[in-house]
Design an enzyme around this catalytic site. Structure first.
Site, PDB file in Angstrom:
ATOM      1  N   ASP A   1     -14.062 -55.915 -18.772  1.00  0.00           N
ATOM      2  CA  ASP A   1     -15.302 -55.478 -19.411  1.00  0.00           C
ATOM      3  C   ASP A   1     -15.979 -56.668 -20.124  1.00  0.00           C
ATOM      4  O   ASP A   1     -15.388 -57.283 -21.021  1.00  0.00           O
ATOM      5  CB  ASP A   1     -14.952 -54.387 -20.437  1.00  0.00           C
ATOM      6  CG  ASP A   1     -16.173 -53.850 -21.155  1.00  0.00           C
ATOM      7  OD1 ASP A   1     -17.299 -54.310 -20.868  1.00  0.00           O
ATOM      8  OD2 ASP A   1     -16.004 -52.964 -22.009  1.00  0.00           O
TER       9      ASP A   1
ATOM     10  N   GLU B   1     -16.991 -59.513 -13.944  1.00  0.00           N
ATOM     11  CA  GLU B   1     -17.249 -58.296 -13.134  1.00  0.00           C
ATOM     12  C   GLU B   1     -16.015 -57.395 -13.206  1.00  0.00           C
ATOM     13  O   GLU B   1     -14.906 -57.876 -13.498  1.00  0.00           O
ATOM     14  CB  GLU B   1     -17.554 -58.716 -11.679  1.00  0.00           C
ATOM     15  CG  GLU B   1     -17.886 -57.631 -10.685  1.00  0.00           C
ATOM     16  CD  GLU B   1     -18.993 -56.668 -11.134  1.00  0.00           C
ATOM     17  OE1 GLU B   1     -18.619 -55.558 -11.548  1.00  0.00           O
ATOM     18  OE2 GLU B   1     -20.191 -57.001 -11.076  1.00  0.00           O
TER      19      GLU B   1
ATOM     20  N   ASP C   1     -26.949 -52.124 -14.457  1.00  0.00           N
ATOM     21  CA  ASP C   1     -27.140 -50.713 -14.071  1.00  0.00           C
ATOM     22  C   ASP C   1     -28.080 -50.038 -15.065  1.00  0.00           C
ATOM     23  O   ASP C   1     -27.858 -50.097 -16.269  1.00  0.00           O
ATOM     24  CB  ASP C   1     -25.785 -49.988 -14.082  1.00  0.00           C
ATOM     25  CG  ASP C   1     -24.829 -50.590 -13.058  1.00  0.00           C
ATOM     26  OD1 ASP C   1     -25.167 -50.562 -11.863  1.00  0.00           O
ATOM     27  OD2 ASP C   1     -23.762 -51.100 -13.459  1.00  0.00           O
TER      28      ASP C   1
ATOM     29  N   PHE D   1     -30.386 -56.202  -4.749  1.00  0.00           N
ATOM     30  CA  PHE D   1     -30.991 -55.301  -5.741  1.00  0.00           C
ATOM     31  C   PHE D   1     -32.470 -55.611  -5.887  1.00  0.00           C
ATOM     32  O   PHE D   1     -33.292 -54.718  -6.025  1.00  0.00           O
ATOM     33  CB  PHE D   1     -30.275 -55.415  -7.087  1.00  0.00           C
ATOM     34  CG  PHE D   1     -28.977 -54.674  -7.087  1.00  0.00           C
ATOM     35  CD1 PHE D   1     -28.948 -53.305  -7.318  1.00  0.00           C
ATOM     36  CD2 PHE D   1     -27.798 -55.325  -6.801  1.00  0.00           C
ATOM     37  CE1 PHE D   1     -27.759 -52.607  -7.272  1.00  0.00           C
ATOM     38  CE2 PHE D   1     -26.602 -54.643  -6.758  1.00  0.00           C
ATOM     39  CZ  PHE D   1     -26.577 -53.270  -6.994  1.00  0.00           C
TER      40      PHE D   1
ATOM     41  N   LYS E   1     -30.470 -41.433 -15.829  1.00  0.00           N
ATOM     42  CA  LYS E   1     -30.385 -40.043 -16.314  1.00  0.00           C
ATOM     43  C   LYS E   1     -30.143 -40.029 -17.821  1.00  0.00           C
ATOM     44  O   LYS E   1     -29.320 -40.789 -18.314  1.00  0.00           O
ATOM     45  CB  LYS E   1     -29.230 -39.309 -15.622  1.00  0.00           C
ATOM     46  CG  LYS E   1     -29.492 -38.986 -14.179  1.00  0.00           C
ATOM     47  CD  LYS E   1     -28.386 -38.117 -13.624  1.00  0.00           C
ATOM     48  CE  LYS E   1     -28.623 -37.927 -12.133  1.00  0.00           C
ATOM     49  NZ  LYS E   1     -27.414 -37.583 -11.416  1.00  0.00           N
TER      50      LYS E   1
HETATM   51  C1  LIG Z   1     -26.517 -53.114 -10.354  1.00  0.00           C
HETATM   52  S1  LIG Z   1     -25.177 -54.226 -10.175  1.00  0.00           S
HETATM   53  C2  LIG Z   1     -25.983 -55.798 -10.090  1.00  0.00           C
HETATM   54  C3  LIG Z   1     -25.163 -56.852  -9.407  1.00  0.00           C
HETATM   55  C4  LIG Z   1     -25.731 -58.276  -9.323  1.00  0.00           C
HETATM   56  N1  LIG Z   1     -26.085 -58.824 -10.618  1.00  0.00           N
HETATM   57  C5  LIG Z   1     -26.902 -58.366  -8.378  1.00  0.00           C
HETATM   58  O1  LIG Z   1     -28.037 -58.611  -8.831  1.00  0.00           O
HETATM   59  O2  LIG Z   1     -26.681 -58.207  -7.179  1.00  0.00           O
HETATM   60  C6  LIG Z   1     -24.477 -54.224 -11.811  1.00  0.00           C
HETATM   61  C7  LIG Z   1     -23.046 -54.751 -11.839  1.00  0.00           C
HETATM   62  O3  LIG Z   1     -22.626 -54.871 -13.198  1.00  0.00           O
HETATM   63  C8  LIG Z   1     -21.246 -54.558 -13.278  1.00  0.00           C
HETATM   64  N2  LIG Z   1     -20.952 -54.178 -14.666  1.00  0.00           N
HETATM   65  C9  LIG Z   1     -21.503 -53.167 -15.365  1.00  0.00           C
HETATM   66  N3  LIG Z   1     -21.022 -53.139 -16.609  1.00  0.00           N
HETATM   67  C10 LIG Z   1     -20.125 -54.173 -16.711  1.00  0.00           C
HETATM   68  C11 LIG Z   1     -19.295 -54.644 -17.762  1.00  0.00           C
HETATM   69  N4  LIG Z   1     -19.296 -54.069 -18.952  1.00  0.00           N
HETATM   70  N5  LIG Z   1     -18.502 -55.694 -17.508  1.00  0.00           N
HETATM   71  C12 LIG Z   1     -18.506 -56.290 -16.278  1.00  0.00           C
HETATM   72  N6  LIG Z   1     -19.279 -55.895 -15.249  1.00  0.00           N
HETATM   73  C13 LIG Z   1     -20.081 -54.835 -15.463  1.00  0.00           C
HETATM   74  C14 LIG Z   1     -21.083 -53.412 -12.277  1.00  0.00           C
HETATM   75  O4  LIG Z   1     -19.746 -53.299 -11.833  1.00  0.00           O
HETATM   76  C15 LIG Z   1     -22.040 -53.830 -11.172  1.00  0.00           C
HETATM   77  O5  LIG Z   1     -21.393 -54.550 -10.147  1.00  0.00           O
END
Ligand SMILES: C[S@@+](CC[C@H](N)C(=O)[O-])C[C@H]1O[C@@H](n2cnc3c(N)ncnc32)[C@H](O)[C@@H]1O
Length: 226
Positions: free
Chosen positions: A109, A82, A132, A205, A136
């Site tokens: 990342d 994360e 995510d 979510f 858009k």
């Molecule tokens: C919409 S949230 C979903 C969180 C969790 N999986 C849940 O179901 O509650 C997406 C998460 O992915 C993380 N994220 C997005 N791209 C990422 C990346 N390249 N590396 C690590 N984390 C990432 C974001 O910071 C965010 O917290």
């Protein structure tokens, strides 16, 4: 694509509001449970007879599902990736609260972690739950699930191991399904959408998706047993 060091980031780091408890947990426990990002492969539990699976969770958010998974499956080693500091603080808080021993966190990342730190044929399952959707048009390039990333995941999977993605955005679900369906070596475990497996806990979510009448799509593909 997998050899390129440049990839459009799938997240935007904004000044995030972190609570006192999350900040304290981060300060107290980060050194115990966060692995530093390195350009070197990790071998966690590879030689340990008590470990039954190596699971990698990408984008764990506030760590609700990670915590439940770790509690219910103490023999699974869970590498949780994360970039969102309040979420990392929260998961560290849970790790301490519940005395969990089977989670390690990497604050970096996920694309780079998978590329640089996961050995070929080492992972039993990838969990990417509610990535995510970047709905858009101008942001679509930020979507995490794209061909170059899937290539990296496939390289790290053991034969028979799986990629499990969940989304409540129908257009993203179709896009992910088509991508996996057309990836050589991957096989759908179900017809199209998978039933929700018992190991996947619900998170906010999922609840938000259900409240707005969106369908929750579980997509599970496995690597052919060579
Ligand atoms: C919409 S949230 C979903 C969180 C969790 N999986 C849940 O179901 O509650 C997406 C998460 O992915 C993380 N994220 C997005 N791209 C990422 C990346 N390249 N590396 C690590 N984390 C990432 C974001 O910071 C965010 O917290």
């Amino acid at each position: 694509m997998s050899n390129k060091s440049h990839f459009v980031k799938s997240y935007v780091l904004r000044g995030s509001r972190i609570s006192k408890a999350q900040k304290k947990a981060y300060c107290d426990y980060a050194l115990d449970w966060i692995l530093p990002f390195k350009k070197a492969k990790i071998n966690w539990g590879g030689n340990c007879p008590y470990t039954s699976r190596f699971i990698v969770e990408i984008g764990f958010g506030m760590g609700e599902a990670t915590r439940r998974l770790a509690m219910e499956h103490p023999a699974w080693n869970i590498l949780a990736i994360e970039v969102y500091k309040p979420g990392i603080g929260k998961l560290l808080w849970w790790i301490n609260q519940e005395n969990l021993k089977n989670i390690r966190i990497i604050e970096h990342d996920a694309v780079e972690v998978v590329r640089e730190m996961l050995a070929e044929r080492s992972v039993d399952g990838f969990h990417i739950w509610f990535p995510d959707p970047w709905p858009k048009r101008k942001h679509q390039k930020r979507r995490l699930i794209k061909p170059g990333f899937i290539e990296l995941l496939v390289r790290a999977l053991k034969p028979g191991a799986y990629i499990h993605i969940v989304t409540d955005w129908e257009f993203y679900a179709e896009e992910i399904y088509n991508l996996l369906e057309n990836t050589e070596g991957l096989r759908n475990r179900h017809k199209k959408w998978s039933p929700k497996p018992s190991y996947r806990p619900s998170t906010r979510f999922e609840e938000r998706g259900l409240v707005t009448n969106r369908k929750i799509r579980d997509i599970i593909f496995e690597l052919d047993k060579l």
